[in-house]
Design a protein around this motif. Sequence first.
Motif, mmCIF file in Angstrom:
data_model
loop_
_atom_site.group_PDB
_atom_site.id
_atom_site.type_symbol
_atom_site.label_atom_id
_atom_site.label_comp_id
_atom_site.label_asym_id
_atom_site.label_seq_id
_atom_site.Cartn_x
_atom_site.Cartn_y
_atom_site.Cartn_z
ATOM 1 N N UNK A 84 0.835 -1.206 0.000
ATOM 2 C CA UNK A 84 0.000 0.000 0.000
ATOM 3 C C UNK A 84 0.867 1.252 0.000
ATOM 4 N N UNK A 85 1.902 1.254 0.829
ATOM 5 C CA UNK A 85 2.790 2.400 0.885
ATOM 6 C C UNK A 85 3.498 2.644 -0.426
ATOM 7 N N UNK A 86 3.952 1.569 -1.070
ATOM 8 C CA UNK A 86 4.631 1.704 -2.356
ATOM 9 C C UNK A 86 3.662 2.168 -3.439
ATOM 10 N N UNK A 87 2.437 1.683 -3.380
ATOM 11 C CA UNK A 87 1.428 2.126 -4.355
ATOM 12 C C UNK A 87 1.185 3.627 -4.233
ATOM 13 N N UNK A 88 1.057 4.107 -3.000
ATOM 14 C CA UNK A 88 0.852 5.544 -2.788
ATOM 15 C C UNK A 88 2.047 6.331 -3.314
ATOM 16 N N UNK A 89 3.236 5.827 -3.043
ATOM 17 C CA UNK A 89 4.452 6.487 -3.513
ATOM 18 C C UNK A 89 4.474 6.582 -5.031
ATOM 19 N N UNK A 90 4.145 5.485 -5.697
ATOM 20 C CA UNK A 90 4.145 5.459 -7.159
ATOM 21 C C UNK A 90 3.055 6.365 -7.714
ATOM 22 N N UNK A 91 1.880 6.305 -7.120
ATOM 23 C CA UNK A 91 0.743 7.088 -7.621
ATOM 24 C C UNK A 91 0.972 8.594 -7.534
ATOM 25 N N UNK A 92 1.857 9.028 -6.667
ATOM 26 C CA UNK A 92 2.120 10.454 -6.509
ATOM 27 C C UNK A 92 2.984 11.034 -7.627
ATOM 28 N N UNK A 93 3.518 10.150 -8.460
ATOM 29 C CA UNK A 93 4.308 10.606 -9.608
ATOM 30 C C UNK A 93 3.451 10.466 -10.858
ATOM 31 N N UNK A 111 13.826 9.527 -3.616
ATOM 32 C CA UNK A 111 14.941 8.759 -4.161
ATOM 33 C C UNK A 111 14.445 7.477 -4.834
ATOM 34 N N UNK A 112 13.456 6.833 -4.224
ATOM 35 C CA UNK A 112 12.919 5.609 -4.818
ATOM 36 C C UNK A 112 12.204 5.907 -6.131
ATOM 37 N N UNK A 113 11.425 6.984 -6.165
ATOM 38 C CA UNK A 113 10.752 7.351 -7.421
ATOM 39 C C UNK A 113 11.785 7.647 -8.504
ATOM 40 N N UNK A 114 12.849 8.355 -8.129
ATOM 41 C CA UNK A 114 13.904 8.644 -9.096
ATOM 42 C C UNK A 114 14.573 7.363 -9.561
#
Length: 219
Positions: free
Chosen positions: A16-25, A113-116
Amino acid sequence: MTVRVLIADDQAIVRTGLRVLVDRDPELTVAGEAATGEEAVRTARTECPDVLLMDIRMPGKDGITATRELLAAPETAAVRIIVLTTFDTEENIFAALDAGASGFLLKDTDPAELRNAIHVVAAGEALLAPTVTRTLIDAYTSRRTPRLTGHTGHGLTEREGDVVRLVAAGLSNAEIAGALSISPTTAKTHVNRSMAKLGAHDRAQLVISAYRTGLADPP
């Protein structure tokens, strides 16, 4: 172009946390989720993601085994895999690199950093997490294969050798172009040709090949 990301982790809260992180980009989108290694392999085959965020420790088939299986199959060999773990042990890093992962990050990595990292891996631009992995590559190469000092490397031209050494130093194509006074397109061509000659499927493997053949000295 939107980068499609598959998330594989056995903990629902992490997914869930990773999905939110990805969705914000706005340039990233979630292509699916998987809770086991088997599910990660199956979903990657059906969804064909650009990047797969792969946990190491999952029930049944672990992330390293799933990574090796995906990259060995022609239909999923193009998937770029970032291994995520809470453990930055040499064993985990060695296993991830051996399996062909394009990157290795800790789960407490800063979200930006992860999104990058996802964008970098999708573009095939660089070996990730140099603070974690590049300090261990010397040990990796010395333990697994003696370096062949002075070896020119599988028919590489002198310029390709220069480019490989700069890739091993962590430079991007644009930075290589500036260092050698060539165009970014020419730099990319040299990188691709060097990867083909050294049998590397991405820049991470190209760096390892550079160290193993003596083309570059590990940090």
